[in-house]
Write a protein that holds these residues in place. Sequence first.
Motif, mmCIF file in Angstrom:
data_model
loop_
_atom_site.group_PDB
_atom_site.id
_atom_site.type_symbol
_atom_site.label_atom_id
_atom_site.label_comp_id
_atom_site.label_asym_id
_atom_site.label_seq_id
_atom_site.Cartn_x
_atom_site.Cartn_y
_atom_site.Cartn_z
ATOM 1 N N ARG A 145 0.847 -1.191 0.000
ATOM 2 C CA ARG A 145 0.000 0.000 0.000
ATOM 3 C C ARG A 145 0.880 1.239 0.000
ATOM 4 N N ILE A 146 0.488 2.227 -0.797
ATOM 5 C CA ILE A 146 1.155 3.518 -0.785
ATOM 6 C C ILE A 146 0.198 4.556 -0.219
ATOM 7 N N TYR A 147 0.719 5.420 0.649
ATOM 8 C CA TYR A 147 -0.028 6.545 1.196
ATOM 9 C C TYR A 147 0.490 7.812 0.527
ATOM 10 N N LEU A 148 -0.426 8.712 0.174
ATOM 11 C CA LEU A 148 -0.081 9.916 -0.575
ATOM 12 C C LEU A 148 -0.804 11.124 0.009
ATOM 13 N N ASP A 149 -0.088 12.227 0.108
ATOM 14 C CA ASP A 149 -0.673 13.484 0.556
ATOM 15 C C ASP A 149 -1.112 14.282 -0.670
ATOM 16 N N ALA A 150 -2.439 14.394 -0.871
ATOM 17 C CA ALA A 150 -2.987 15.249 -1.933
ATOM 18 C C ALA A 150 -3.113 16.648 -1.359
ATOM 19 N N TYR A 151 -1.979 17.314 -1.214
ATOM 20 C CA TYR A 151 -1.863 18.496 -0.361
ATOM 21 C C TYR A 151 -2.616 19.704 -0.873
ATOM 22 N N THR A 152 -2.842 19.818 -2.163
ATOM 23 C CA THR A 152 -3.610 20.965 -2.669
ATOM 24 C C THR A 152 -5.109 20.751 -2.530
ATOM 25 N N GLU A 153 -5.520 19.512 -2.250
ATOM 26 C CA GLU A 153 -6.938 19.182 -2.119
ATOM 27 C C GLU A 153 -7.360 18.952 -0.673
ATOM 28 N N GLY A 154 -6.395 18.940 0.245
ATOM 29 C CA GLY A 154 -6.708 18.655 1.634
ATOM 30 C C GLY A 154 -7.167 17.230 1.861
ATOM 31 N N SER A 198 -8.021 13.100 6.355
ATOM 32 C CA SER A 198 -7.968 14.213 5.399
ATOM 33 C C SER A 198 -8.262 15.538 6.107
ATOM 34 N N GLY A 199 -7.397 16.514 5.836
ATOM 35 C CA GLY A 199 -7.549 17.819 6.454
ATOM 36 C C GLY A 199 -7.042 17.889 7.877
ATOM 37 N N ILE A 200 -6.593 16.763 8.430
ATOM 38 C CA ILE A 200 -6.109 16.708 9.806
ATOM 39 C C ILE A 200 -4.592 16.617 9.861
ATOM 40 N N VAL A 201 -3.994 15.782 8.983
ATOM 41 C CA VAL A 201 -2.547 15.581 8.991
ATOM 42 C C VAL A 201 -1.989 15.833 7.603
ATOM 43 N N ARG A 202 -0.674 16.056 7.575
ATOM 44 C CA ARG A 202 0.041 16.297 6.327
ATOM 45 C C ARG A 202 1.317 15.451 6.298
ATOM 46 N N HIS A 203 1.706 15.048 5.097
ATOM 47 C CA HIS A 203 3.009 14.452 4.773
ATOM 48 C C HIS A 203 3.572 13.593 5.906
ATOM 49 N N GLY A 204 2.965 12.424 6.095
ATOM 50 C CA GLY A 204 3.439 11.527 7.132
ATOM 51 C C GLY A 204 4.151 10.312 6.570
ATOM 52 N N THR A 205 4.595 9.461 7.470
ATOM 53 C CA THR A 205 5.174 8.165 7.129
ATOM 54 C C THR A 205 4.419 7.105 7.906
ATOM 55 N N VAL A 206 4.119 5.993 7.251
ATOM 56 C CA VAL A 206 3.475 4.868 7.919
ATOM 57 C C VAL A 206 4.512 3.757 8.071
ATOM 58 N N LEU A 207 4.663 3.284 9.287
ATOM 59 C CA LEU A 207 5.612 2.227 9.624
ATOM 60 C C LEU A 207 4.852 0.937 9.876
ATOM 61 N N ALA A 208 5.185 -0.123 9.143
ATOM 62 C CA ALA A 208 4.651 -1.449 9.431
ATOM 63 C C ALA A 208 5.495 -2.087 10.518
ATOM 64 N N GLU A 209 4.869 -2.446 11.623
ATOM 65 C CA GLU A 209 5.588 -3.013 12.757
ATOM 66 C C GLU A 209 5.370 -4.525 12.812
ATOM 67 N N PHE A 210 6.435 -5.250 13.143
ATOM 68 C CA PHE A 210 6.404 -6.700 13.211
ATOM 69 C C PHE A 210 6.868 -7.149 14.591
ATOM 70 N N GLY A 211 6.472 -8.343 14.984
ATOM 71 C CA GLY A 211 7.029 -8.940 16.186
ATOM 72 C C GLY A 211 6.343 -8.517 17.457
ATOM 73 N N PRO A 212 6.942 -8.871 18.628
ATOM 74 C CA PRO A 212 6.290 -8.667 19.922
ATOM 75 C C PRO A 212 5.951 -7.211 20.220
ATOM 76 N N THR A 213 6.835 -6.268 19.764
ATOM 77 C CA THR A 213 6.594 -4.863 20.080
ATOM 78 C C THR A 213 5.289 -4.393 19.503
ATOM 79 N N ALA A 214 4.968 -4.870 18.291
ATOM 80 C CA ALA A 214 3.758 -4.415 17.619
ATOM 81 C C ALA A 214 2.505 -4.857 18.346
ATOM 82 N N ALA A 215 2.578 -5.900 19.147
ATOM 83 C CA ALA A 215 1.403 -6.405 19.828
ATOM 84 C C ALA A 215 1.241 -5.809 21.225
ATOM 85 N N SER A 216 2.189 -5.004 21.645
ATOM 86 C CA SER A 216 2.154 -4.469 23.006
ATOM 87 C C SER A 216 1.147 -3.355 23.145
#
Length: 306
Positions: free
Chosen positions: A255-264, A288-306
């Motif tokens: 999955r790709i996440y994209l900021d359509a920044y001129t459209e909010g 939409s309209g709440i956040v801008r230009h972020g990064t999404v991290l996929a987490e694996f393993g025990p930490t992700a379940a905490s």
Amino acid sequence: MAMGRRSALALLAGLPLLAAGTAGAQPVGGAPRIPGRYTMTAFRADSDTTLAVYESADGTRFTPVATHAYTPPTGLVRDPSVLLHTDGWYYLAYTMAADATSIGLARSRDRISWTPMAPIPMLVLGRLEGTWAPEWFVDATGRVGIIVSLTWGHGFSAHLVTPLGPQFSAWTPPIPLLGLCPGRPGSLGYIDTELVRFDGRVYAFVKNEDTKLIELAVADHPLGPYSFVAVGDWAGWGGPREGPSVVPLPGGGHRIYLDAYTEGRYLYSDSFDGFRTWSAPAELPGLSGIVRHGTVLAEFGPTAAS
């Protein structure tokens, strides 16, 4: 100018100079691991000095972890990118200012309370006019670095900086990524470079700063040389778009996440055939309209379940 390619390759060959890997890294070869959680870090649409953190179990429905998680001591917290390291800390890299010559850095145990760290200076020759859009990258051995977009006033180009030890207190000079630089006089070049390892190669999703469209290049090594395999509005995402962030999906594909920044609007799109074709972009619920230009991290393993 930045470090030359021969010196860069010699430096990268020295494994002790690079930090150990991250719990969020997808391994090369074998059965893919299933993400247990997705963490998004972004700057707020109403304040580019405020970090917001969200999480999701499926990569679609995100809920707040902390909507006002971090304000840096000085400057901005634009274009934040998050890494989950093997030491159990989350590390945040971000753009400090439009004309900054350093990248901001902070860390957190819980994604709620963040502690600022020493900025990462860009050790370059010449009058650097901007250091933008850092993105963490993990290579096939689990070593980490940050891709940054640098400009000397004649367009943006992608570079790699790597830590000189496990504490992230010292960093190499920027190393250019061949092929991801302005290709003609007057070009604004490429920015927002997101590197993704897939099927033994490195794919670069970049924003063409001339067209404001997300394009795709590929190389056999993180430093390149990169060759563009998809340009223009090849995936049907439209434009302007920025801040591409790519993660594996629980059922396979990406999955790709994209900021359509001129459209909010904040968008996502999926691929299940090795980045060749993508689904029609859809709006990410509630962001939409709440956040801008972020990064999404996929987490694996025990930490992700905490």
